[in-house]
Enzyme design. Structure first.
Site, PDB file in Angstrom:
ATOM      1  N   ASP A  38      -8.788  -7.930   0.292  1.00 32.46           N
ATOM      2  CA  ASP A  38      -9.868  -6.944   0.463  1.00 32.46           C
ATOM      3  C   ASP A  38     -10.680  -7.240   1.720  1.00 32.46           C
ATOM      4  O   ASP A  38     -11.068  -6.324   2.474  1.00 32.46           O
ATOM      5  CB  ASP A  38     -10.784  -6.957  -0.758  1.00 32.46           C
ATOM      6  CG  ASP A  38     -10.132  -6.260  -1.955  1.00 32.46           C
ATOM      7  OD1 ASP A  38      -8.990  -5.787  -1.786  1.00 32.46           O
ATOM      8  OD2 ASP A  38     -10.746  -6.211  -3.028  1.00 32.46           O
ATOM      9  N   THR A  60      -8.550  -6.202   4.779  1.00 31.92           N
ATOM     10  CA  THR A  60      -8.250  -4.777   4.960  1.00 31.92           C
ATOM     11  C   THR A  60      -9.475  -3.881   4.827  1.00 31.92           C
ATOM     12  O   THR A  60      -9.424  -2.703   5.197  1.00 31.92           O
ATOM     13  CB  THR A  60      -7.209  -4.333   3.928  1.00 31.92           C
ATOM     14  OG1 THR A  60      -7.739  -4.541   2.602  1.00 31.92           O
ATOM     15  CG2 THR A  60      -5.926  -5.140   4.075  1.00 31.92           C
ATOM     16  N   ARG A  66      31.330 -75.531  35.762  1.00 30.04           N
ATOM     17  CA  ARG A  66      30.454 -76.096  36.788  1.00 30.04           C
ATOM     18  C   ARG A  66      29.318 -75.126  37.101  1.00 30.04           C
ATOM     19  O   ARG A  66      28.159 -75.532  37.185  1.00 30.04           O
ATOM     20  CB  ARG A  66      31.278 -76.397  38.038  1.00 30.04           C
ATOM     21  CG  ARG A  66      30.440 -76.985  39.182  1.00 30.04           C
ATOM     22  CD  ARG A  66      31.282 -77.092  40.450  1.00 30.04           C
ATOM     23  NE  ARG A  66      30.484 -77.600  41.550  1.00 30.04           N
ATOM     24  CZ  ARG A  66      30.344 -78.898  41.856  1.00 30.04           C
ATOM     25  NH1 ARG A  66      30.948 -79.818  41.112  1.00 30.04           N
ATOM     26  NH2 ARG A  66      29.588 -79.285  42.863  1.00 30.04           N
ATOM     27  N   ASN A 104       0.825  -1.215   0.000  1.00 29.07           N
ATOM     28  CA  ASN A 104       0.000   0.000   0.000  1.00 29.07           C
ATOM     29  C   ASN A 104       0.860   1.267   0.000  1.00 29.07           C
ATOM     30  O   ASN A 104       0.699   2.166   0.839  1.00 29.07           O
ATOM     31  CB  ASN A 104      -0.946   0.007   1.198  1.00 29.07           C
ATOM     32  CG  ASN A 104      -2.011  -1.066   1.087  1.00 29.07           C
ATOM     33  OD1 ASN A 104      -2.249  -1.606   0.008  1.00 29.07           O
ATOM     34  ND2 ASN A 104      -2.654  -1.393   2.203  1.00 29.07           N
ATOM     35  N   GLN A 142      27.046 -62.975  53.965  1.00 28.89           N
ATOM     36  CA  GLN A 142      26.101 -63.897  53.355  1.00 28.89           C
ATOM     37  C   GLN A 142      24.684 -63.636  53.846  1.00 28.89           C
ATOM     38  O   GLN A 142      23.715 -63.701  53.079  1.00 28.89           O
ATOM     39  CB  GLN A 142      26.503 -65.348  53.657  1.00 28.89           C
ATOM     40  CG  GLN A 142      27.668 -65.854  52.837  1.00 28.89           C
ATOM     41  CD  GLN A 142      27.323 -65.989  51.373  1.00 28.89           C
ATOM     42  OE1 GLN A 142      27.669 -65.105  50.575  1.00 28.89           O
ATOM     43  NE2 GLN A 142      26.642 -67.060  51.014  1.00 28.89           N
ATOM     44  N   HIS A 151      33.326 -68.925  38.557  1.00 27.13           N
ATOM     45  CA  HIS A 151      32.567 -68.746  37.322  1.00 27.13           C
ATOM     46  C   HIS A 151      33.147 -69.628  36.208  1.00 27.13           C
ATOM     47  O   HIS A 151      33.574 -69.148  35.170  1.00 27.13           O
ATOM     48  CB  HIS A 151      32.568 -67.270  36.899  1.00 27.13           C
ATOM     49  CG  HIS A 151      31.707 -66.404  37.761  1.00 27.13           C
ATOM     50  ND1 HIS A 151      32.207 -65.699  38.830  1.00 27.13           N
ATOM     51  CD2 HIS A 151      30.358 -66.160  37.747  1.00 27.13           C
ATOM     52  CE1 HIS A 151      31.234 -65.031  39.415  1.00 27.13           C
ATOM     53  NE2 HIS A 151      30.093 -65.301  38.780  1.00 27.13           N
TER      54      HIS A 151
END
Length: 994
Positions: free
Chosen positions: A168, A171, A732, A115, A907, A729
């Site tokens: 239009d 505005t 067995r 504008n 234990q 470990h």
């Protein structure tokens, strides 16, 4: 009506000024402007006519617009002034500009100046980002204009199918007529400029449309200028991002998070954003030092090198001479004035230059050499620089004022003012050139990066792919690669690691020289002391028919080596940019063509390829820019970035090669491991004993009889051999856990919760759960920084057990799940992971079962459990001994051999806080598992009794110790007195003075 004459018309116009202004704006101004923008000449009969006055007025406006474009740093201000003027000329109610942009691959138009009226202010019309109105290309008249790229004059918008009344409605404005045109750059739409509602008339006329389009030539020029400037900035930032991030990517190869962080943090200034996040991201080191430039420099520190002169001759016969690569003794340069102006940025207005005391032959700035060469006599001179910011782009010079002895002050002002146009043209050209340079550099980096990461096995192929891919962007006729001492780099030869002589040579290399069998090397060496030997040259020919020539073991007289430039660059590490090489006296370049193509060397750019260790690994040389000009600083930057990238990629290839070797070593180690641990034929026979049952070897028996047992037996025996011979470990323990899992499923009747496949997988996982255990826990692995700890960040030993189990299943002869489908096998692997690694009992009931099996020794009869507990304790104490001796740390009480008497107490705590929960939960739902809970409770009673005995002993010891301390205190007090008073010796009973 009487006859009209000039006097009556002028009188009427004076009495009706409003009509005169409207007629002037409607008729005469438009006609004058159309003539100003076309090649047609406006015929002016009266020197004081309205038309001539309009031309003068518009000329002033156009000149002011040019000055505004040159000085303004924003796009919006000059466009706003132009739209104001345009609204006034075509009598439009409002004008707007919609800029084109693209998001997510979809083009769109957005309100930038909205504008605009002849009296509105820029701040009122400039649309903030949050208030933008956006139109896709398929919406509204503005979108249709951008889509078709054609001007559109709409008398009545209601009759146009493309009109959209969205604005239009927003505005409250009513649009009736519209005039819109696109601003394009090549095939690209930059913006759409629109005029709305003709004032006083229902529509815009054909003359308005022509004036509108022609006047927007300025808008096109402004938008093109800023668009190219923006693209240049984008490409410049992209080049920096690529180059800097590449530097950090090749710098950090061990951690992807650190690599991403370094790269993103380094280029943060070029990302043009306020914030960024990472979701799991100075310039690089120069390739070589360069001799300092000692010649003149511009105010911003750039070297003053004129690569072209355009000489306009206006006296006598008009002529234009173009001198590319002008020699220093050219008449326009030998005076020194252009160099002086470029160096200082001053405007020089000189008269009678022959008598000038500063610019004289004895002075470095001016001499009469040119006058002697041309027979011309220079008397006066006017010169001014053309600058872009602090950068000097050119120097324009006028010589000898015609008819007067010198240029006047008015001449100087006009000279400078008129050169505003030249400044704008040169600036536009300069920015376009810079944009092309940055675009080429981005492509070079991006394409070479793609090829660098595509080819990781061979450094030569990597370099070749990268350089061949970017050949179109290097802007040269020919270039060559010189590979220097790469057998070690290429992996063809292992680096020497033995003893060396004081001067750094390998020890055995000295003997041939000492014995006289070989002459010592006396040739050039790289800055890091390596011999310069080019073992291969790759020559890329880009002029005419493209061709690639590979020259292995090139002879010293090869055309690319005979000049000595590649050796010089490899020896010194400098970047060499040379023009007119045929005239060079230091290097011996070929002056004529040396092949059938007729190609001749003119300009050469040579630079080293340096890796991350700052070692020169090759030379890249580029010949003859395609446009005939010498290589400039931008070409140096592009090729330097390329060679830096290639140099860094050597590390990438080397790392990939090392990874391959490590992978091969791992495969070999795994093969050796499997050979030692895999069940042998004799071991298989000892278990299956098929000779007695079937009178045949296991492989020769009927498959129907053995198919179910052969692989399973071999797997079980291999698992057994996978357990180490340690205190607790061992196999067995592994077998006990597997047997307990089987008992829970069958005797404990937990099998009903699982499929056959799940039950089978859980039993197999139980047998493997501690395979290859080292007798130490995860904490010790981390403290000792073992390879396992470095490989697995958490659950170290558990992950190792799992990987070992997967390794066994990778062998077809050991894979007890080989007949399963892919999805079934994935389920088995998942169950293995849960059973061996997972520890969250609330989430994984299967894992809870594994825990119950792993701790099942605590539920055995006391005679068994007490022995097992002692084995566990012994393994813990062995780890404590290692912590004390190897790590030099004090172990925790559970692993301290010196506190072995506390085992019963430990234990009891272990049973109360770990084991009871597991077996109590099992017993709540399955009475068949109650014996395990009972066994646990019985063992607790036994351990508690031992713990009470230990506590009683400790209590007696404490009492005896306390009693002994009291007796010693009485002896020190001399027998004691009464009631807290002092003793006979006068000493306190509660305080000892040392």
């Amino acid at each position: 009506m009487g006859d009209l004459n000039t006097e009556s018309v002028e009188k009427y116009l004076e009495n009706n000024p409003q009509f005169a202004k409207e007629y002037f704006d409607k008729k005469i101004r438009a006609e004058a402007l159309l003539a100003a923008y076309t090649d047609s000449k406006l015929e002016v009969k009266d020197a004081a006519s309205f038309k001539e006055m309009t031309q003068v007025e518009e000329s002033n406006f156009i000149f002011e617009m040019i000055k505004e474009i040159q000085t303004s740093t924003s796009l919006e201000k000059p466009i706003h002034q132009m739209l104001q003027r345009l609204a006034q000329l075509v009598r439009a109610d409002k004008c707007s500009m919609f800029l084109c942009r693209s998001r997510n691959g979809t083009p769109e138009l957005t309100t930038t100046l909205f504008n605009v009226t002849p009296t509105s202010k820029l701040e009122e019309n400039l649309v903030a980002p949050e208030a933008e109105i956006v139109f896709p290309f398929d919406v509204g008249v503005v979108g249709w204009v951008a889509h078709t790229k054609k001007t559109l004059n709409i008398p009545d918008v209601k009759k146009n199918t493309h009109f959209c009344d969205f604005v239009d409605k927003q505005t409250g404005y009513t649009t009736t007529s519209m005039l819109a045109t696109p601003i394009t750059y090549g095939k690209e739409v930059l913006a759409v400029i629109m005029a709305i509602n003709k004032i006083g008339e229902p529509e815009f006329s054909k003359a308005d449309e022509e004036l509108f389009v022609k006047y927007l030539t300025f808008a096109s020029f402004i938008l093109t200028h800023y668009h190219i400037t923006y693209l240049f900035n984008v490409e410049s930032r992209r080049s920096q991002v690529l180059l800097w991030s590449a530097s950090k990517v090749f710098e950090e190869l061990t951690d992807i998070e650190r690599q991403f962080h370094k790269a993103l943090y380094t280029v943060r200034l070029y990302l043009n954003c306020e914030r960024y996040s990472e979701f799991y991201d100075e310039w690089p080191i120069k390739l070589g030092e360069q001799e300092p430039y000692k010649g003149p420099k511009t105010p911003d520190g750039r070297e003053v090198i004129f690569y072209k002169i355009v000489d306009y001759i206006l006296h006598g016969t008009e002529e234009i001479k173009v001198i590319p690569s002008p020699p220093p003794d050219h008449w326009s340069l030998v005076s020194g004035l252009p160099t002086y102006v470029a160096e200082n940025g001053f405007i020089c207005n000189m008269m009678n230059v022959a008598a000038d005391e500063y610019f004289t032959f004895q002075n470095t700035h001016f001499c009469d050499f040119v006058d002697k060469q041309t027979g011309y006599t220079t008397t006066s001179m006017l010169a001014t620089p053309i600058t872009y910011g602090k950068e000097v782009l050119a120097v324009i010079m006028a010589i000898n004022k015609i008819g007067e002895p010198e240029f006047s002050k008015a001449d100087e002002e006009l000279f400078v003012k008129y050169l505003t146009f030249a400044s704008f043209i040169l600036t536009h050209y300069h920015i376009t050139y810079l944009f092309n340079v940055e675009s080429r550099r981005s492509q070079v980096l991006l394409w070479s990066a793609s090829k660098v990461f595509e080819e990781l096995t061979d450094i030569e192929r990597q370099f070749h792919k990268a350089l061949y891919t970017v050949r179109l962007y290097l802007n040269c006729e020919r270039y060559s690669e010189f590979y220097d001492e790469w057998p070690i780099k290429l992996g063809e030869q292992e680096p020497y690691k033995g003893p060396k002589t004081p001067d750094g040579r390998e020890f055995y290399d000295e003997w041939p020289i000492k014995l006289g069998e070989q002459e010592p090397y006396t040739g050039p060496k790289t800055p890091d002391g390596r011999e310069v030997i080019f073992y291969k040259i790759v020559d890329y020919i880009l002029h005419g028919t493209e061709e690639i020539k590979v020259i292995p073991s090139p002879p010293p007289d090869h055309w690319s080596l005979v000049s000595g430039l590649p050796t010089y660059v490899a020896e010194n590490g400098f970047i060499c940019n040379m023009m007119n090489v045929a005239a060079d006296e230091y290097f011996t370049f070929q002056k004529e063509s040396f092949d059938e193509t007729g190609w001749v060397m003119k300009n050469v750019l040579s630079l080293p390829i340096v890796n991350k260790k700052e070692e020169i690994v090759g030379i890249a040389t580029f010949y003859n820019r395609k446009d005939g000009r010498p290589f400039d600083e931008h070409d140096e930057q592009i090729t330097e970035a390329l060679t830096q990238f290639l140099g860094w990629s050597v590390l990438n290839t080397d790392t990939y090669d090392r990874l391959n070797k490590m992978e091969n070593r791992k495969d070999i180690a795994q093969e050796m491991l499997m050979y030692q641990t895999k069940c042998t034929k004799s071991e298989l026979l000892s278990v299956m004993n098929t000779l007695e049952k079937f009178n045949a070897e296991p492989e020769d028996c009927d498959p129907k009889d053995l198919i179910k047992f052969l692989v399973l037996t071999r797997w079980m025996y291999t698992v057994r051999k996978g357990y180490r011979d340690i205190t607790y470990h061992n196999w067995r323990h592994g077998f006990n856990v597997g047997q307990t899992m089987f008992s829970l499923l069958m005797t404990g009747k937990l099998k009903k919760y699982y499929t056959d496949l799940e039950a089978f997988a859980m039993v197999a996982a139980a047998f493997c759960h501690d395979i290859d255990h080292r007798g130490t826990n995860n904490l010790y692995q981390m403290k000792s920084a073992s390879p396992l700890a470095k490989l697995h960040g958490s659950s170290i030993m558990e992950r190792h057990h799992l990987e070992y189990s997967k390794t066994l299943m990778a062998d077809e002869s050991l894979n007890i799940f080989q007949n399963l489908q892919k999805r079934q096998f994935e389920t088995v692997i998942h169950l293995f992971e849960i059973a061996i690694i997972a520890t969250d009992l609330a989430l994984y009931f299967k894992a809870m079962m594994m825990t119950g099996c792993d701790l099942s020794a605590i539920t055995k009869p006391w005679e068994v459990q007490s022995k097992v507990a002692l084995m566990v304790a012994n393994e813990f104490w062995e780890q404590g001994d290692l912590e004390r001796t190897v790590l030099d740390q004090q172990p925790i009480p559970m692993m301290d051999r010196n506190k072995s008497a506390e085992l019963p107490k430990l234990q009891v705590g272990f049973i109360d806080f770990v084991c009871t929960f597991v077996y109590k939960e099992f017993s709540r739902f399955h009475k068949e598992i109650t014996p395990m809970l009972s066994g646990l409770q019985n063992n607790r009673v036994e351990w508690k009794a031992l713990a009470d005995v230990y506590e009683a002993k400790m209590k007696v010891i404490e009492e005896e110790k306390k009693k002994k301390e009291e007796e010693e205190a009485k002896k020190e007090g001399g027998g004691g007195g009464g009631g807290g008073g002092e003793s006979e010796g006068g000493k306190s009973k509660t305080c000892t003075i040392f």
